[in-house]
Design a protein around this motif. Structure first.
Motif, PDB file in Angstrom:
ATOM      1  N   PHE A  27      54.100 -81.174   5.359  1.00  0.00           N
ATOM      2  CA  PHE A  27      55.528 -81.246   5.610  1.00  0.00           C
ATOM      3  C   PHE A  27      55.803 -81.021   7.086  1.00  0.00           C
ATOM      4  O   PHE A  27      54.996 -80.474   7.828  1.00  0.00           O
ATOM      5  CB  PHE A  27      56.286 -80.218   4.771  1.00  0.00           C
ATOM      6  N   GLU A  28      57.000 -81.441   7.494  1.00  0.00           N
ATOM      7  CA  GLU A  28      57.440 -81.269   8.875  1.00  0.00           C
ATOM      8  C   GLU A  28      58.039 -79.880   9.030  1.00  0.00           C
ATOM      9  O   GLU A  28      58.828 -79.430   8.196  1.00  0.00           O
ATOM     10  CB  GLU A  28      58.464 -82.341   9.221  1.00  0.00           C
ATOM     11  N   PHE A  29      57.673 -79.187  10.117  1.00  0.00           N
ATOM     12  CA  PHE A  29      58.153 -77.819  10.325  1.00  0.00           C
ATOM     13  C   PHE A  29      59.662 -77.803  10.518  1.00  0.00           C
ATOM     14  O   PHE A  29      60.225 -78.611  11.234  1.00  0.00           O
ATOM     15  CB  PHE A  29      57.476 -77.201  11.547  1.00  0.00           C
ATOM     16  N   GLU A  30      60.317 -76.841   9.850  1.00  0.00           N
ATOM     17  CA  GLU A  30      61.752 -76.630  10.003  1.00  0.00           C
ATOM     18  C   GLU A  30      61.996 -75.150  10.291  1.00  0.00           C
ATOM     19  O   GLU A  30      61.601 -74.285   9.514  1.00  0.00           O
ATOM     20  CB  GLU A  30      62.501 -77.031   8.729  1.00  0.00           C
ATOM     21  N   GLU A  31      62.622 -74.864  11.429  1.00  0.00           N
ATOM     22  CA  GLU A  31      62.865 -73.485  11.829  1.00  0.00           C
ATOM     23  C   GLU A  31      63.776 -72.784  10.823  1.00  0.00           C
ATOM     24  O   GLU A  31      64.761 -73.341  10.365  1.00  0.00           O
ATOM     25  CB  GLU A  31      63.509 -73.458  13.217  1.00  0.00           C
ATOM     26  N   GLN A  32      63.405 -71.534  10.465  1.00  0.00           N
ATOM     27  CA  GLN A  32      64.184 -70.748   9.522  1.00  0.00           C
ATOM     28  C   GLN A  32      64.331 -69.315  10.042  1.00  0.00           C
ATOM     29  O   GLN A  32      63.632 -68.899  10.951  1.00  0.00           O
ATOM     30  CB  GLN A  32      63.511 -70.726   8.148  1.00  0.00           C
ATOM     31  N   VAL A  33      65.246 -68.576   9.409  1.00  0.00           N
ATOM     32  CA  VAL A  33      65.434 -67.168   9.717  1.00  0.00           C
ATOM     33  C   VAL A  33      64.549 -66.340   8.788  1.00  0.00           C
ATOM     34  O   VAL A  33      64.427 -66.640   7.597  1.00  0.00           O
ATOM     35  CB  VAL A  33      66.908 -66.751   9.544  1.00  0.00           C
ATOM     36  N   PHE A  34      63.930 -65.288   9.345  1.00  0.00           N
ATOM     37  CA  PHE A  34      63.090 -64.379   8.565  1.00  0.00           C
ATOM     38  C   PHE A  34      63.606 -62.959   8.781  1.00  0.00           C
ATOM     39  O   PHE A  34      63.748 -62.506   9.921  1.00  0.00           O
ATOM     40  CB  PHE A  34      61.623 -64.491   8.997  1.00  0.00           C
ATOM     41  N   ILE A  35      63.905 -62.255   7.677  1.00  0.00           N
ATOM     42  CA  ILE A  35      64.477 -60.908   7.746  1.00  0.00           C
ATOM     43  C   ILE A  35      63.606 -59.952   6.953  1.00  0.00           C
ATOM     44  O   ILE A  35      63.149 -60.277   5.847  1.00  0.00           O
ATOM     45  CB  ILE A  35      65.914 -60.890   7.181  1.00  0.00           C
ATOM     46  N   SER A  36      63.355 -58.752   7.497  1.00  0.00           N
ATOM     47  CA  SER A  36      62.569 -57.766   6.758  1.00  0.00           C
ATOM     48  C   SER A  36      63.065 -56.361   7.080  1.00  0.00           C
ATOM     49  O   SER A  36      63.538 -56.079   8.184  1.00  0.00           O
ATOM     50  CB  SER A  36      61.077 -57.886   7.105  1.00  0.00           C
ATOM     51  N   GLY A  37      62.966 -55.487   6.086  1.00  0.00           N
ATOM     52  CA  GLY A  37      63.371 -54.100   6.275  1.00  0.00           C
ATOM     53  C   GLY A  37      63.153 -53.309   5.006  1.00  0.00           C
ATOM     54  O   GLY A  37      62.985 -53.867   3.921  1.00  0.00           O
ATOM     55  N   LEU A  38      63.151 -51.982   5.138  1.00  0.00           N
ATOM     56  CA  LEU A  38      62.945 -51.097   3.995  1.00  0.00           C
ATOM     57  C   LEU A  38      63.735 -49.807   4.225  1.00  0.00           C
ATOM     58  O   LEU A  38      63.464 -49.066   5.167  1.00  0.00           O
ATOM     59  CB  LEU A  38      61.453 -50.775   3.825  1.00  0.00           C
ATOM     60  N   LEU A  39      64.717 -49.560   3.369  1.00  0.00           N
ATOM     61  CA  LEU A  39      65.480 -48.316   3.410  1.00  0.00           C
ATOM     62  C   LEU A  39      64.871 -47.363   2.394  1.00  0.00           C
ATOM     63  O   LEU A  39      64.679 -47.728   1.224  1.00  0.00           O
ATOM     64  CB  LEU A  39      66.948 -48.586   3.082  1.00  0.00           C
ATOM     65  N   THR A  40      64.546 -46.135   2.803  1.00  0.00           N
ATOM     66  CA  THR A  40      63.950 -45.163   1.891  1.00  0.00           C
ATOM     67  C   THR A  40      64.918 -44.013   1.637  1.00  0.00           C
ATOM     68  O   THR A  40      65.968 -43.916   2.273  1.00  0.00           O
ATOM     69  CB  THR A  40      62.625 -44.604   2.452  1.00  0.00           C
ATOM     70  N   SER A  41      64.534 -43.147   0.730  1.00  0.00           N
ATOM     71  CA  SER A  41      65.375 -42.007   0.360  1.00  0.00           C
ATOM     72  C   SER A  41      65.406 -40.923   1.428  1.00  0.00           C
ATOM     73  O   SER A  41      66.175 -39.968   1.318  1.00  0.00           O
ATOM     74  CB  SER A  41      64.886 -41.412  -0.964  1.00  0.00           C
ATOM     75  N   GLU A  42      64.581 -41.045   2.470  1.00  0.00           N
ATOM     76  CA  GLU A  42      64.567 -40.067   3.549  1.00  0.00           C
ATOM     77  C   GLU A  42      65.764 -40.266   4.480  1.00  0.00           C
ATOM     78  O   GLU A  42      66.199 -41.397   4.743  1.00  0.00           O
ATOM     79  CB  GLU A  42      63.274 -40.210   4.371  1.00  0.00           C
ATOM     80  N   GLU A  43      66.304 -39.155   4.994  1.00  0.00           N
ATOM     81  CA  GLU A  43      67.323 -39.265   6.035  1.00  0.00           C
ATOM     82  C   GLU A  43      66.664 -39.799   7.302  1.00  0.00           C
ATOM     83  O   GLU A  43      65.749 -39.190   7.843  1.00  0.00           O
ATOM     84  CB  GLU A  43      67.956 -37.904   6.313  1.00  0.00           C
ATOM     85  N   ASP A  44      67.104 -40.949   7.767  1.00  0.00           N
ATOM     86  CA  ASP A  44      66.417 -41.582   8.895  1.00  0.00           C
ATOM     87  C   ASP A  44      67.285 -42.726   9.414  1.00  0.00           C
ATOM     88  O   ASP A  44      68.302 -43.088   8.816  1.00  0.00           O
ATOM     89  CB  ASP A  44      65.054 -42.113   8.446  1.00  0.00           C
ATOM     90  N   TYR A  45      66.863 -43.286  10.537  1.00  0.00           N
ATOM     91  CA  TYR A  45      67.454 -44.528  11.011  1.00  0.00           C
ATOM     92  C   TYR A  45      66.972 -45.667  10.108  1.00  0.00           C
ATOM     93  O   TYR A  45      65.861 -45.635   9.575  1.00  0.00           O
ATOM     94  CB  TYR A  45      67.047 -44.813  12.455  1.00  0.00           C
ATOM     95  N   VAL A  46      67.795 -46.678   9.936  1.00  0.00           N
ATOM     96  CA  VAL A  46      67.436 -47.843   9.137  1.00  0.00           C
ATOM     97  C   VAL A  46      67.226 -49.024  10.070  1.00  0.00           C
ATOM     98  O   VAL A  46      68.082 -49.320  10.911  1.00  0.00           O
ATOM     99  CB  VAL A  46      68.527 -48.171   8.103  1.00  0.00           C
ATOM    100  N   SER A  47      66.078 -49.672   9.926  1.00  0.00           N
ATOM    101  CA  SER A  47      65.728 -50.786  10.813  1.00  0.00           C
ATOM    102  C   SER A  47      65.605 -52.080  10.025  1.00  0.00           C
ATOM    103  O   SER A  47      65.122 -52.094   8.892  1.00  0.00           O
ATOM    104  CB  SER A  47      64.411 -50.506  11.551  1.00  0.00           C
ATOM    105  N   VAL A  48      66.047 -53.165  10.664  1.00  0.00           N
ATOM    106  CA  VAL A  48      65.943 -54.507  10.103  1.00  0.00           C
ATOM    107  C   VAL A  48      65.377 -55.411  11.185  1.00  0.00           C
ATOM    108  O   VAL A  48      65.899 -55.452  12.298  1.00  0.00           O
ATOM    109  CB  VAL A  48      67.317 -55.047   9.648  1.00  0.00           C
ATOM    110  N   GLN A  49      64.292 -56.118  10.853  1.00  0.00           N
ATOM    111  CA  GLN A  49      63.697 -57.047  11.808  1.00  0.00           C
ATOM    112  C   GLN A  49      64.155 -58.459  11.491  1.00  0.00           C
ATOM    113  O   GLN A  49      64.067 -58.915  10.341  1.00  0.00           O
ATOM    114  CB  GLN A  49      62.171 -56.974  11.750  1.00  0.00           C
ATOM    115  N   ILE A  50      64.658 -59.161  12.513  1.00  0.00           N
ATOM    116  CA  ILE A  50      65.174 -60.521  12.322  1.00  0.00           C
ATOM    117  C   ILE A  50      64.541 -61.437  13.363  1.00  0.00           C
ATOM    118  O   ILE A  50      64.582 -61.154  14.563  1.00  0.00           O
ATOM    119  CB  ILE A  50      66.709 -60.548  12.446  1.00  0.00           C
ATOM    120  N   GLN A  51      63.967 -62.528  12.893  1.00  0.00           N
ATOM    121  CA  GLN A  51      63.286 -63.458  13.790  1.00  0.00           C
ATOM    122  C   GLN A  51      63.384 -64.876  13.259  1.00  0.00           C
ATOM    123  O   GLN A  51      63.851 -65.113  12.138  1.00  0.00           O
ATOM    124  CB  GLN A  51      61.810 -63.068  13.930  1.00  0.00           C
TER     125      GLN A  51
END
Length: 267
Positions: A27-51
């Motif tokens: 197939f021909e490559f088609e650019e897409q958005v990729f998102i990843s992250g994990l929120l846990t029960s710990e008090e912490d900062y929440v991070s989301v990676q977007i590329q």
């Protein structure tokens, strides 16, 4: 880095989902958005990676730094509220400007607005309680980890096993499993092989939802023999729990919610 041998009673960690036939599409490559992250029960900062995805021949990281990220929650009374829409941005990594204190039993999700006003939303996942790790005991070169999971429901786990020699990391591995077969007993047993005297073992247990379990199972299966967790998130053809609200189609990536527990012990 050395390879560990990881077993859980009656459940082999690598057996995660039904077998699928490998297909090499043309197939021909088609650019897409990729998102990843994990929120846990710990008090912490929440991070989301977007590329952005890149062709398989391109090994560069294509960060997206111009979207709006919002984190939402819904309590047991089904009342929704905004947790945070203030994120600092660093090379595609969006981190909440303040620490977040998650609430067990609430559901959480993110919404991402792209520059073209398209809204991408993760599945509303419940924050399950942490599964306590009771003990870690070494017998020969095997460390036996005992943890206590409820028998009234099936649980799905993402587990991280780190091994250190002093300040040096010598192994960092992930696996996923469910307790369907061993759920008739409250105490579960996990055996980790190839642990030597003088090493430190840290076990982190994430109590995750089924869709997130499937995502990590697919990621680990596609990961092959590549070491480390950072390699879990190249733009590969893996979908999880994130939907384009305009087209109602699943897109690449996953934002998971997890109860979290950990134990570290010197041997």
């Amino acid at each position: 880095m050395k390879k560990l041998y990881i077993y859980i009673t009656l459940v082999l960690l690598s057996i995660l989902t039904s077998c699928v036939e490998d297909i090499n599409p043309d197939f021909e490559f088609e650019e897409q958005v990729f998102i990843s992250g994990l929120l846990t029960s710990e008090e912490d900062y929440v991070s989301v990676q977007i590329q952005k995805t890149t062709p398989v021949t391109d090994t560069t990281f294509s960060a997206i730094n111009d979207v709006q990220v919002s984190l939402f929650t819904k309590n047991v009374s089904n009342t929704a509220s905004l947790v945070s829409d203030s994120f600092t941005i660093d090379n595609g990594n969006y981190r909440t400007s303040e620490m977040i204190t998650p609430i067990i039993g609430n559901t959480y999700w993110i919404e991402v607005m792209l520059q073209d006003q398209t809204v991408i939303k993760s599945e509303e996942e419940i924050l399950k309680p942490s599964i306590p790790i009771i003990d870690m005991v070494k017998n020969g070169n095997t460390v036996r980890v005992t943890f206590k999971g409820p028998i009234e429901e099936q649980n799905f786990y993402l587990i991280r096993i780190e091994v250190f020699k002093g300040d040096m990391s010598i192994s960092d591995e992930y696996g996923v499993f469910n307790d369907r077969i061993v759920n008739e007993v409250e105490e579960k047993i996990l055996d980790i092989g190839n642990i030597k005297t003088g090493e430190t073992v840290r076990v982190s247990l994430h109590n995750i939802n089924f869709t997130t379990f499937q995502f990590y199972a697919n990621v680990l299966r596609n990961q092959g023999d590549e070491p480390g967790f950072s390699s879990l998130f190249p733009p590969i053809n893996i979908v999880g729990n994130i939907t384009n609200t305009i087209t109602n189609e699943l897109i690449l990536g996953n934002f998971g919610i997890a109860g979290f527990s950990t134990m570290t012990m010197d041997f």
